[in-house]
Write a protein that holds these residues in place. Structure first.
Motif, PDB file in Angstrom:
ATOM      1  N   HIS A 228      20.676 -17.022 -24.877  1.00  0.00           N
ATOM      2  CA  HIS A 228      20.219 -16.408 -23.626  1.00  0.00           C
ATOM      3  C   HIS A 228      18.891 -15.708 -23.884  1.00  0.00           C
ATOM      4  N   VAL A 229      17.835 -16.225 -23.293  1.00  0.00           N
ATOM      5  CA  VAL A 229      16.495 -15.680 -23.481  1.00  0.00           C
ATOM      6  C   VAL A 229      16.064 -14.974 -22.199  1.00  0.00           C
ATOM      7  N   TYR A 230      15.749 -13.710 -22.309  1.00  0.00           N
ATOM      8  CA  TYR A 230      15.297 -12.910 -21.174  1.00  0.00           C
ATOM      9  C   TYR A 230      13.843 -12.493 -21.401  1.00  0.00           C
ATOM     10  N   VAL A 231      13.068 -12.439 -20.329  1.00  0.00           N
ATOM     11  CA  VAL A 231      11.681 -11.986 -20.405  1.00  0.00           C
ATOM     12  C   VAL A 231      11.457 -10.946 -19.311  1.00  0.00           C
ATOM     13  N   THR A 232      10.854  -9.827 -19.709  1.00  0.00           N
ATOM     14  CA  THR A 232      10.653  -8.746 -18.749  1.00  0.00           C
ATOM     15  C   THR A 232       9.275  -8.124 -18.914  1.00  0.00           C
ATOM     16  N   HIS A 233       8.841  -7.455 -17.860  1.00  0.00           N
ATOM     17  CA  HIS A 233       7.604  -6.678 -17.859  1.00  0.00           C
ATOM     18  C   HIS A 233       7.917  -5.393 -17.103  1.00  0.00           C
ATOM     19  N   LEU A 234       8.096  -4.296 -17.855  1.00  0.00           N
ATOM     20  CA  LEU A 234       8.502  -3.037 -17.245  1.00  0.00           C
ATOM     21  C   LEU A 234       7.308  -2.306 -16.637  1.00  0.00           C
ATOM     22  N   ASP A 235       7.618  -1.351 -15.794  1.00  0.00           N
ATOM     23  CA  ASP A 235       6.606  -0.626 -15.028  1.00  0.00           C
ATOM     24  C   ASP A 235       5.619   0.089 -15.947  1.00  0.00           C
TER      25      ASP A 235
ATOM     26  N   PRO B 102       0.809  -1.229   0.000  1.00  0.00           N
ATOM     27  CA  PRO B 102       0.000   0.000   0.000  1.00  0.00           C
ATOM     28  C   PRO B 102       0.838   1.273   0.000  1.00  0.00           C
ATOM     29  N   ASP B 103       2.095   1.180   0.400  1.00  0.00           N
ATOM     30  CA  ASP B 103       2.967   2.355   0.425  1.00  0.00           C
ATOM     31  C   ASP B 103       4.327   1.962  -0.170  1.00  0.00           C
ATOM     32  N   PRO B 104       4.370   1.679  -1.475  1.00  0.00           N
ATOM     33  CA  PRO B 104       5.587   1.120  -2.060  1.00  0.00           C
ATOM     34  C   PRO B 104       6.677   2.159  -2.281  1.00  0.00           C
ATOM     35  N   VAL B 105       7.900   1.689  -2.282  1.00  0.00           N
ATOM     36  CA  VAL B 105       9.057   2.484  -2.680  1.00  0.00           C
ATOM     37  C   VAL B 105       9.836   1.653  -3.696  1.00  0.00           C
ATOM     38  N   PRO B 106      10.521   2.282  -4.658  1.00  0.00           N
ATOM     39  CA  PRO B 106      11.309   1.508  -5.618  1.00  0.00           C
ATOM     40  C   PRO B 106      12.401   0.709  -4.912  1.00  0.00           C
ATOM     41  N   GLN B 107      12.465  -0.565  -5.233  1.00  0.00           N
ATOM     42  CA  GLN B 107      13.463  -1.436  -4.617  1.00  0.00           C
ATOM     43  C   GLN B 107      13.668  -2.664  -5.496  1.00  0.00           C
ATOM     44  N   PRO B 108      14.785  -3.381  -5.328  1.00  0.00           N
ATOM     45  CA  PRO B 108      15.011  -4.594  -6.115  1.00  0.00           C
ATOM     46  C   PRO B 108      13.975  -5.658  -5.780  1.00  0.00           C
ATOM     47  N   MET B 109      13.367  -6.213  -6.823  1.00  0.00           N
ATOM     48  CA  MET B 109      12.409  -7.302  -6.682  1.00  0.00           C
ATOM     49  C   MET B 109      12.619  -8.269  -7.836  1.00  0.00           C
ATOM     50  N   PRO B 110      12.254  -9.541  -7.653  1.00  0.00           N
ATOM     51  CA  PRO B 110      12.472 -10.523  -8.728  1.00  0.00           C
ATOM     52  C   PRO B 110      11.489 -10.331  -9.873  1.00  0.00           C
ATOM     53  N   GLY B 111      11.629 -11.200 -10.876  1.00  0.00           N
ATOM     54  CA  GLY B 111      10.688 -11.186 -11.988  1.00  0.00           C
ATOM     55  C   GLY B 111      11.287 -10.834 -13.325  1.00  0.00           C
ATOM     56  N   PHE B 112      12.630 -10.839 -13.430  1.00  0.00           N
ATOM     57  CA  PHE B 112      13.306 -10.678 -14.717  1.00  0.00           C
ATOM     58  C   PHE B 112      13.925 -12.032 -15.047  1.00  0.00           C
ATOM     59  N   ALA B 113      13.278 -12.762 -15.947  1.00  0.00           N
ATOM     60  CA  ALA B 113      13.651 -14.154 -16.217  1.00  0.00           C
ATOM     61  C   ALA B 113      14.803 -14.248 -17.204  1.00  0.00           C
ATOM     62  N   GLU B 114      15.709 -15.176 -16.936  1.00  0.00           N
ATOM     63  CA  GLU B 114      16.748 -15.561 -17.887  1.00  0.00           C
ATOM     64  C   GLU B 114      16.733 -17.078 -18.014  1.00  0.00           C
ATOM     65  N   ALA B 115      16.668 -17.575 -19.229  1.00  0.00           N
ATOM     66  CA  ALA B 115      16.790 -19.009 -19.487  1.00  0.00           C
ATOM     67  C   ALA B 115      17.790 -19.192 -20.618  1.00  0.00           C
ATOM     68  N   VAL B 116      18.814 -19.976 -20.363  1.00  0.00           N
ATOM     69  CA  VAL B 116      19.779 -20.312 -21.404  1.00  0.00           C
ATOM     70  C   VAL B 116      19.298 -21.608 -22.047  1.00  0.00           C
ATOM     71  N   VAL B 117      18.880 -21.515 -23.301  1.00  0.00           N
ATOM     72  CA  VAL B 117      18.331 -22.675 -24.000  1.00  0.00           C
ATOM     73  C   VAL B 117      19.331 -23.155 -25.043  1.00  0.00           C
ATOM     74  N   LEU B 118      19.360 -24.450 -25.241  1.00  0.00           N
ATOM     75  CA  LEU B 118      20.243 -25.042 -26.239  1.00  0.00           C
ATOM     76  C   LEU B 118      19.454 -25.133 -27.545  1.00  0.00           C
ATOM     77  N   ALA B 119      19.478 -24.047 -28.310  1.00  0.00           N
ATOM     78  CA  ALA B 119      18.665 -23.912 -29.518  1.00  0.00           C
ATOM     79  C   ALA B 119      19.417 -24.483 -30.710  1.00  0.00           C
ATOM     80  N   ARG B 120      19.035 -25.693 -31.112  1.00  0.00           N
ATOM     81  CA  ARG B 120      19.678 -26.380 -32.234  1.00  0.00           C
ATOM     82  C   ARG B 120      21.183 -26.466 -32.044  1.00  0.00           C
ATOM     83  N   GLY B 121      21.590 -26.763 -30.802  1.00  0.00           N
ATOM     84  CA  GLY B 121      22.996 -26.953 -30.480  1.00  0.00           C
ATOM     85  C   GLY B 121      23.743 -25.699 -30.092  1.00  0.00           C
ATOM     86  N   ILE B 122      23.080 -24.534 -30.094  1.00  0.00           N
ATOM     87  CA  ILE B 122      23.723 -23.265 -29.793  1.00  0.00           C
ATOM     88  C   ILE B 122      23.091 -22.658 -28.546  1.00  0.00           C
ATOM     89  N   PRO B 123      23.880 -22.268 -27.520  1.00  0.00           N
ATOM     90  CA  PRO B 123      23.294 -21.601 -26.346  1.00  0.00           C
ATOM     91  C   PRO B 123      22.725 -20.231 -26.722  1.00  0.00           C
TER      92      PRO B 123
END
Length: 275
Positions: free
Chosen positions: A163-170, A140-161
């Motif tokens: 880095h896939v990131y997913v985000t949802h900005l403010d 109810p009274d938020p302040v900006p601070q570090p919080m989780p929710g920025f995903a990183e998945a390293v996928v082996l795409a056809r033999g090549i690593p």
């Protein structure tokens, strides 16, 4: 199958890292999709996760970055584990990165989580839920601070690593939190090294000319070409482009498309990746 422990590193990844260098593997095209799924609720106000899955399936995506994913979160999504259910329906692997992780409403029920997810047809070698600056919608009274929710998945795409990131900005009109999130994002991406193949998928909640996004586009390439504006929101009559597929200079792209769909209040964006 789904992973939520942080971080994750598979044994086979360690073995691959220790093995002698192999000849270069041709990198065949990979389709990447970003989709704010609005917790499976369509423009008609109806919850239908099968409809969400159909959009992803019909897109031909090999990798999908999803925003607004509920996991046992609320009655609006029938307390379903949407990350696991979508992976099951599509025959894909998943990694879910909660932004919020709250106690259940009833004793003995699973914890209530909401966040972003990666779906992949390729093996996920490791995954991590990175913290970035956020202004909580649950406090109810938020302040900006570090919080989780920025995903990183390293996928082996056809033999090549890859880095896939997913985000949802403010989403707020004041760009200050988004600007901090962009700075955090670039710091995290820099840890991969200059030769890494990186894909950042997300709902940036800002249009391409927004000043707070300029540093991001200085390091990653926005894959949408002109002159088509590529509008994505709201889905019924798009007026803004706020959903993006961005890539590192180590990747080329082709065939960008905004896909018409009423399965969410956002339209998904699909791009084909090449080395």
């Amino acid at each position: 199958m789904a992973w939520r422990s942080l971080p994750i590193l598979l044994t086979c990844g360690l073995l691959l890292a220790a093995a002698p260098a192999a000849p270069a593997v041709p990198f065949r095209p990979v389709r990447a999709l970003t989709f704010n799924i609005h917790t499976g609720i369509g423009e008609d106000g109806r919850l239908d996760l099968a409809r969400t899955a159909a959009v992803i399936r019909d897109s031909g995506a090999d990798i999908a970055g999803l925003q607004e994913v509920d996991v046992h979160w609320a009655a609006r999504s029938e307390f379903a584990d949407q990350a696991t259910e979508l992976a099951r329906m599509l025959g894909m692997r998943s990694f879910f990165a909660p932004i919020y992780d709250l106690p259940p409403l009833t004793e003995g029920a699973p914890r209530r989580q909401y966040g972003v997810a990666v779906l992949s047809r390729f093996p996920i070698l490791r995954a991590e839920n990175h913290p970035i600056t956020r202004l909580s919608t649950q406090d109810p009274d938020p302040v900006p601070q570090p919080m989780p929710g920025f995903a990183e998945a390293v996928v082996l795409a056809r033999g090549i690593p890859l880095h896939v990131y997913v985000t949802h900005l403010d989403f707020r009109p004041d760009p200050a939190v988004r600007a901090a999130q962009v700075a955090d994002t670039l710091r995290i991406l820099d840890q991969d090294g200059r030769r890494a193949r990186q894909v950042l998928l997300g709902d940036f909640n800002a249009e391409p000319t927004a000043p707070e996004l300029a540093p991001l586009f200085g390091s990653l390439r926005d894959t949408w070409p002109g002159p088509d504006p590529g509008l994505t929101y709201p889905a019924a009559a798009p007026a803004k482009r706020i959903d993006y597929v961005t890539v590192s200079p180590t990747l080329r792209t082709r065939d960008p498309a905004v896909l018409a769909s009423d399965a969410s209040d956002h339209r998904p964006v699909r791009v084909t990746l090449r080395p």
